[in-house]
Every structure is written in structure tokens, then in C-alpha cells.
Scaffold this active site. Structure first.
Site, PDB file in Angstrom:
ATOM      1  N   CYS A   1       0.916  -1.069   0.011  1.00 16.83           N
ATOM      2  CA  CYS A   1       0.011  -0.126  -0.079  1.00 16.83           C
ATOM      3  C   CYS A   1       0.931   1.100  -0.103  1.00 16.83           C
ATOM      4  O   CYS A   1       2.172   1.154   0.505  1.00 16.83           O
ATOM      5  CB  CYS A   1      -0.813  -0.044   1.331  1.00 16.83           C
ATOM      6  N   HIS A   2       0.607   2.500  -0.410  1.00 20.71           N
ATOM      7  CA  HIS A   2       1.222   3.574  -0.440  1.00 20.71           C
ATOM      8  C   HIS A   2       1.887   4.136   0.735  1.00 20.71           C
ATOM      9  O   HIS A   2       2.869   4.512   1.104  1.00 20.71           O
ATOM     10  CB  HIS A   2       0.061   4.815  -0.838  1.00 20.71           C
ATOM     11  N   THR A   3       1.125   3.712   1.947  1.00 19.41           N
ATOM     12  CA  THR A   3       1.448   4.004   3.228  1.00 19.41           C
ATOM     13  C   THR A   3       2.890   3.246   3.565  1.00 19.41           C
ATOM     14  O   THR A   3       3.762   3.782   4.395  1.00 19.41           O
ATOM     15  CB  THR A   3       0.356   3.838   4.408  1.00 19.41           C
TER      16      THR A   3
ATOM     17  N   HIS B   1       1.071  -3.873   5.864  1.00 19.19           N
ATOM     18  CA  HIS B   1      -0.258  -3.827   6.933  1.00 19.19           C
ATOM     19  C   HIS B   1      -1.451  -4.277   6.167  1.00 19.19           C
ATOM     20  O   HIS B   1      -2.469  -4.570   6.788  1.00 19.19           O
ATOM     21  CB  HIS B   1      -0.128  -2.415   7.243  1.00 19.19           C
ATOM     22  N   GLU B   2      -1.320  -4.658   4.659  1.00 16.32           N
ATOM     23  CA  GLU B   2      -2.690  -5.359   4.080  1.00 16.32           C
ATOM     24  C   GLU B   2      -2.175  -6.798   3.943  1.00 16.32           C
ATOM     25  O   GLU B   2      -1.242  -7.097   3.273  1.00 16.32           O
ATOM     26  CB  GLU B   2      -2.837  -4.764   2.761  1.00 16.32           C
TER      27      GLU B   2
ATOM     28  N   CYS C   1     -10.528  -1.883  20.556  1.00 22.01           N
ATOM     29  CA  CYS C   1     -10.380  -2.705  21.912  1.00 22.01           C
ATOM     30  C   CYS C   1     -11.681  -2.858  22.553  1.00 22.01           C
ATOM     31  O   CYS C   1     -11.796  -3.992  23.336  1.00 22.01           O
ATOM     32  CB  CYS C   1      -9.611  -1.470  22.675  1.00 22.01           C
TER      33      CYS C   1
ATOM     34  N   CYS D   1     -13.142   1.326  24.917  1.00 21.77           N
ATOM     35  CA  CYS D   1     -13.181   2.896  25.098  1.00 21.77           C
ATOM     36  C   CYS D   1     -14.269   3.519  24.665  1.00 21.77           C
ATOM     37  O   CYS D   1     -15.174   2.804  24.000  1.00 21.77           O
ATOM     38  CB  CYS D   1     -12.023   3.381  24.162  1.00 21.77           C
TER      39      CYS D   1
ATOM     40  N   CYS E   1     -14.734   2.963  20.749  1.00 22.30           N
ATOM     41  CA  CYS E   1     -15.377   1.796  20.369  1.00 22.30           C
ATOM     42  C   CYS E   1     -17.058   1.549  21.016  1.00 22.30           C
ATOM     43  O   CYS E   1     -17.710   0.701  20.347  1.00 22.30           O
ATOM     44  CB  CYS E   1     -14.600   0.565  20.974  1.00 22.30           C
TER      45      CYS E   1
ATOM     46  N   CYS F   1     -10.939   4.057  17.944  1.00 16.56           N
ATOM     47  CA  CYS F   1     -10.322   3.628  19.056  1.00 16.56           C
ATOM     48  C   CYS F   1      -9.316   4.116  19.934  1.00 16.56           C
ATOM     49  O   CYS F   1      -8.000   4.632  19.197  1.00 16.56           O
ATOM     50  CB  CYS F   1      -9.834   2.166  18.971  1.00 16.56           C
TER      51      CYS F   1
ATOM     52  N   ARG G   1      -5.927   3.074  17.879  1.00 15.37           N
ATOM     53  CA  ARG G   1      -5.811   4.077  16.705  1.00 15.37           C
ATOM     54  C   ARG G   1      -4.408   3.975  16.018  1.00 15.37           C
ATOM     55  O   ARG G   1      -3.479   3.763  16.640  1.00 15.37           O
ATOM     56  CB  ARG G   1      -6.180   5.310  17.134  1.00 15.37           C
TER      57      ARG G   1
ATOM     58  N   CYS H   1      -7.217  -2.835   3.987  1.00 18.38           N
ATOM     59  CA  CYS H   1      -6.555  -1.233   4.338  1.00 18.38           C
ATOM     60  C   CYS H   1      -7.403  -0.548   3.163  1.00 18.38           C
ATOM     61  O   CYS H   1      -8.563  -0.337   3.458  1.00 18.38           O
ATOM     62  CB  CYS H   1      -5.357  -1.203   4.298  1.00 18.38           C
TER      63      CYS H   1
ATOM     64  N   ARG I   1      -3.137  -3.103  -6.934  1.00 21.36           N
ATOM     65  CA  ARG I   1      -2.435  -3.771  -5.760  1.00 21.36           C
ATOM     66  C   ARG I   1      -1.468  -5.088  -6.316  1.00 21.36           C
ATOM     67  O   ARG I   1      -1.918  -5.733  -7.329  1.00 21.36           O
ATOM     68  CB  ARG I   1      -3.625  -4.353  -5.070  1.00 21.36           C
TER      69      ARG I   1
HETATM   70 ZN   LIG Z   1      -2.676   0.884   3.691  1.00 20.78          ZN
HETATM   71 ZN   LIG Z   2     -11.333   1.492  21.572  1.00 16.95          ZN
END
Ligand SMILES: [Zn+2]
Ligand SMILES: [Zn+2]
Length: 370
Positions: free
Chosen positions: A48-50, A70-71, A100, A103, A106, A114, A118, A178, A362
């Protein structure tokens, strides 16, 4: 109980040693999961770009050596103390942001931000003890987004692990953890176009095209953008007038919904100003530069236009992503068209090349074969 439970696993991971340098496949040690953590065998991951953004580390604190990614999709190998709702063998998607369940966010139906889990791009360690679970010869390697999926095994906080239908093909649904869900959810959960309405999408990377897919699923009659499922395309370079005026002319006063998926603040302003007065709604999805300022005349709001923003398509990862996977299983949502490349793990750097050249949407990296 798997034979590796409770033990350190030695496996391959693609390590980013320095900013902008090709990843190196290394043998790493992955410590067992601790309280509220699970260890996952990653089978497929996408770029992913991130990932590229933090690998280049041009605008933010560099944190290296690090395992990006992360994907992804994988299978739970073992679980740490206190983990009740996941067990070895479960099919899961790790997610860069969490839920979680305890919180205020959530507990609110209106938020997915979250407090505990987060997205945190600066943290390179686990929450419970501030340590990394990855090491090479005793030297710690940092985590990324709590997921670090460019590794055959990774350890993730349970609040960032989504249990999905075991029949879902992980090499396809891995991309739902993602970008695709971000764009899809922006349309389905936030813009909510009615059947027969007109939708404009700005930016046609994977996120923008996923927003288009959301518009298609919603039954929009006109989708103004480009590529698959789109009915009309406008190139800003072909027009002297501001793009919002071009779109207003095309649609008799403006579109019903618009989605901005580039992060460019001028595009955000256009996306807002091209919606119809009286009922139009614009949704900002793209992440702008830190110092960007959004400017428009307040009368645009007084005339009944609405502007909203969204994070991760307003999906609460653990509660909502299983249903996105089901949409794919029910053939409501098309996922294959987003996967333009596949490479074996050993060739992970090719995925970076494709993205840097702007080729495709992708690239799925396969960790399932030796
Ligand atoms: Zn991503
Ligand atoms: Zn939470």
C-alpha cells in the site's frame, strides 16, 4: 496446540534497514505472543502507499530497521494469555488500526477511532511491554502499524486482528484490510448514495476505485471519474473552468455525492463545491499534507451542502470487516479487479517498483510458497 506455540520461531522477513533502500529478506526470530497478542502466519500481503511512504521516510521520523506491511491475510499460529475469541487455525486479517471494545470511541456507534489502538505510525514496539517481538541475533527490529506483515510470522494485538470466514480465499481478501475497505466504506457508510444518484470520485488509485465500487454497489446511475464501472470521465486538464463548474454543468447543478481520494486540498475544495445545493454531500478520504488549509465560502454550507471526513471508511475493524468479506463471498463486491500484480516473497522489491512507477493497483506478495 501447534508445536511452535510458546517458542521463538525463526522465519523469513523482508527487513527495511534504511530509508529508500531495497528490502532484504533476512532470517528473523519472532518471539511468542504475550498478553492480548496473537502470532499469525502471514500467507499473503499487499503493498500500500503507506508502506512506501514510511519506507521513503521523507516527511516523518525515520524508524529503522523495520518490518513494513499492513495489508495482509493469514492464519493464527498461537495466542497469548487472555486471548479468548481467537484460536490457532483461525483465518484472520491484521489491521493497522484497532478496536479494543472498551473505550468511548469503541462504545460509540458513530466512531471507529479507538483510543487504545488507533493508527500510530511512530510506534515500533508492542503496547503491552514496549518491546519488539522481532529480532536478528538479539538486535530488535521495529514493528510497523502494529502489523508488520512482510514476515512469514508476525505478532499483533488482538484488537487489530479480524477473524473472517475460513472459506474466503486469503490471496484475494487480504487487500480488504486497508485501502479497498477505506474507499468502499467511505461510499457505503458515509456518502450513502441513493439508488439512481450521481456520484463524483476524485482520485483513481485503489482507494478511489474502491469508492467507485461502493457507488456501483449502491446503484448510482452516473459515476463521474474513470476506469472500471465508471460512466463518465472528466480530465481537469481538458477544461479551462474549475472542475467543480464543469461537473455542475454536466449534472444540472451538481452531483448528489462526491468523494475525494487524493489528499490534494484543491481536489477537496472541488469535491465539496461540485455537490448539488440543497442536499449534496462530499466526503474527504485522502490524507492531506500537514499544513494544508481547506477554504470555501460559508454560503456553500448555508445552501445545504454537507462536508464530511472519514477514517478507514468508518469501519470498526473487528465488528465490521467480516461483513465486507461476506460481501465478496456473496459476489456483491468485486475484489479481483484491484489485484493487478502478484510476486513471490523473494521478489517483494518488485512490488515497490510497480508502485513507484504508478503501474497497477495492488500487488499481492505471496508468502505461501518456498
Ligand atoms: Zn494501507
Ligand atoms: Zn477502543
Amino acid at each position: 496446540m501447534s508445536s511452535t506455540a510458546g517458542q521463538v520461531i525463526r522465519c523469513k522477513a523482508a527487513v527495511a534497514w534504511e530509508a529508500g533502500k531495497p528490502l532484504v529478506i533476512e532470517e528473523v526470530e519472532v518471539a511468542p505472543p504475550q498478553v492480548d497478542e496473537v502470532r499469525i502466519r502471514i500467507l499473503y500481503t499487499a503493498l500500500c502507499h503507506t508502506d512506501v511512504f514510511f519506507w521513503e521516510a521523507k516527511g516523518q521520523n525515520p524508524l529503522f530497521p523495520r518490518i513494513l506491511g499492513h495489508e495482509a491475510g493469514g492464519i493464527v499460529e498461537s495466542v497469548g494469555e487472555g486471548v479468548k475469541d481467537l484460536k490457532p487455525g483461525d483465518h484472520v486479517l491484521p489491521v493497522f488500526t484497532g478496536e479494543c471494545g472498551e473505550c468511548a470511541h469503541c462504545k460509540s456507534e458513530e466512531s471507529n477511532l479507538c483510543d487504545l489502538l488507533r493508527i500510530n505510525t511512530d510506534r515500533g514496539v508492542m503496547l503491552s511491554d514496549g518491546k519488539s517481538r522481532f529480532s536478528i541475533n538479539g538486535k530488535p527490529i521495529y514493528h510497523f502499524l502494529g502489523t508488520s506483515s512482510f514476515s512469514e510470522y508476525t505478532v499483533v494485538h488482538i484488537g487489530c486482528v479480524v477473524k473472517i470466514n475460513p472459506l474466503a480465499p486469503l490471496d484475494k481478501v487480504c487487500i480488504l484490510s486497508c485501502g479497498i475497505s477505506t474507499g468502499l466504506g467511505a461510499t457505503l457508510n458515509v456518502a450513502k448514495p441513493k439508488k439512481g444518484s450521481t456520484v463524483a470520485v476524485f482520485g483513481l488509485g485503489a482507494v478511489g476505485l474502491a469508492a467507485v465500487e461502493g457507488a456501483r454497489i449502491s446503484g448510482a446511475s452516473r459515476i463521474i471519474a474513470k476506469k472500471f464501472g465508471v460512466t463518465e470521465f472528466v480530465n481537469p486538464k481538458d477544461h479551462k473552468k474549475p472542475i467543480q463548474e464543469v461537473i455542475a454543468d454536466m449534472t444540472d447543478g451538481g452531483v448528489d455525492r462526491s468523494l475525494e481520494c487524493t489528499g490534494n486540498v484543491e481536489a477537496m475544495i472541488s469535491a465539496f463545491e461540485c455537490v448539488h445545493d440543497g442536499w449534496g454531500l462530499a466526503v474527504i478520504v485522502g490524507v492531506p499534507q500537514k499544513d494544508a488549509v481547506f477554504k470555501t465560502q460559508p454560503v456553500n454550507f448555508l445552501n445545504g451542502r454537507t462536508l464530511k471526513g472519514t477514517f478507514f471508511g468508518n469501519y470498526k475493524p473487528r465488528s465490521d470487516l467480516p461483513s465486507v468479506v461476506e460481501k465478496y463471498m456473496n459476489k456483491e463486491l468485486e475484489v479481483e479487479k484491484f489485484i493487478t500484480h502478484q510476486v513471490p516473497f523473494a521478489e517483494i522489491n518488485k512490488a515497490f517498483e510497480y508502485m513507484l512507477k504508478g503501474e497497477g493497483l495492488r500487488c499481492v506478495i505471496r508468502l505461501d510458497e518456498e
